[in-house]
Design an enzyme around this catalytic site. Structure first.
Site, PDB file in Angstrom:
ATOM      1  N   CYS A 203       0.942  -1.294   0.071  1.00  0.00           N
ATOM      2  CA  CYS A 203      -0.055   0.013  -0.096  1.00  0.00           C
ATOM      3  C   CYS A 203       1.018   1.328   0.031  1.00  0.00           C
ATOM      4  CB  CYS A 203      -0.723   0.204   1.021  1.00  0.00           C
ATOM      5  SG  CYS A 203      -0.139   0.132   2.621  1.00  0.00           S
TER       6      CYS A 203
ATOM      7  N   ASP B  42       2.272   2.707   2.590  1.00  0.00           N
ATOM      8  CA  ASP B  42       2.361   3.337   3.809  1.00  0.00           C
ATOM      9  C   ASP B  42       3.693   3.157   4.591  1.00  0.00           C
ATOM     10  OD1 ASP B  42      -0.153   3.954   3.286  1.00  0.00           O
ATOM     11  OD2 ASP B  42      -1.237   2.867   4.415  1.00  0.00           O
TER      12      ASP B  42
ATOM     13  N   CYS C  11      -2.854   4.657   6.615  1.00  0.00           N
ATOM     14  CA  CYS C  11      -4.282   4.577   6.622  1.00  0.00           C
ATOM     15  C   CYS C  11      -4.729   4.776   8.203  1.00  0.00           C
ATOM     16  CB  CYS C  11      -4.767   3.651   6.030  1.00  0.00           C
ATOM     17  SG  CYS C  11      -4.497   1.972   7.190  1.00  0.00           S
TER      18      CYS C  11
ATOM     19  N   CYS D  66      -2.296  -3.920   8.498  1.00  0.00           N
ATOM     20  CA  CYS D  66      -1.786  -2.478   9.103  1.00  0.00           C
ATOM     21  C   CYS D  66      -0.863  -2.518  10.367  1.00  0.00           C
ATOM     22  CB  CYS D  66      -2.970  -1.152   9.043  1.00  0.00           C
ATOM     23  SG  CYS D  66      -3.862  -1.543   7.779  1.00  0.00           S
TER      24      CYS D  66
HETATM   25 FE1  FES Z   1      -1.421   0.522   4.376  1.00  0.00          FE
HETATM   26 FE2  FES Z   1      -3.100   0.426   6.164  1.00  0.00          FE
HETATM   27  S1  FES Z   1      -3.390   0.245   4.131  1.00  0.00           S
HETATM   28  S2  FES Z   1      -1.070   0.510   6.524  1.00  0.00           S
END
Ligand code: FES
Length: 138
Positions: A47, A49, A72, A116
């Site tokens: 993702c 992140d 997120c 996450c």
């Molecule tokens: Fe990437 Fe939650 S969607 S850490």
């Protein structure tokens, strides 16, 4: 003509604890350099992140911990809870905190958000490793 909003997408149900930690995240920001005994980072290539995390250790226990998230709501809430769980623990106790511990402390998290919680756990382990490397290097 007015059209109905699209309600077909996946609906995520968050517990009160998740919403609380997302809206009022604990222990955010950076620790000052003189307060930092360990620093860690973790990213999720799927993702994109990212999480940065700082610890200050006193008497073998995590006295201060803080994080910055580029992620997120799930990443923010789980990282916030992780810092709450780790505060006051020895580094060995903190190292053994799992993503399941974090999710359980939040009363659960939607299935597709479970990954996450790994960001915070990995960043904390990396910060503890960094602290140990700093001690070895003197
Ligand atoms: Fe990437 Fe939650 S969607 S850490």
């Amino acid at each position: 003509m007015d059209s109905e909003p699209d309600r077909k997408g996946p609906v995520l149900f968050y517990t009160k604890a998740v919403i609380d930690h997302f809206m009022n995240p604990r222990n955010t920001g950076e620790l000052a350099e003189q307060d930092t005994d360990g620093f860690g980072m973790a990213g999720d290539p799927e993702c994109g992140d990212q999480l940065k995390l700082w610890i200050k250790v006193h008497g073998g226990r995590i006295e201060k911990i803080s994080f910055k998230s580029f992620g997120c709501p799930g990443a923010i809430a789980t990282s916030s809870m992780l810092t709450a769980l780790a505060t006051g623990k020895t580094t060995e106790e903190a190292r053994s905190i799992t993503d399941d511990d974090v999710i359980e402390a939040l009363g659960g998290i939607p299935e597709n958000k479970k990954h996450c919680s790994l960001l915070g756990v990995r960043a904390l382990q990396s910060a503890i490793n960094d602290r140990e490397a700093r001690i070895r290097e003197g």
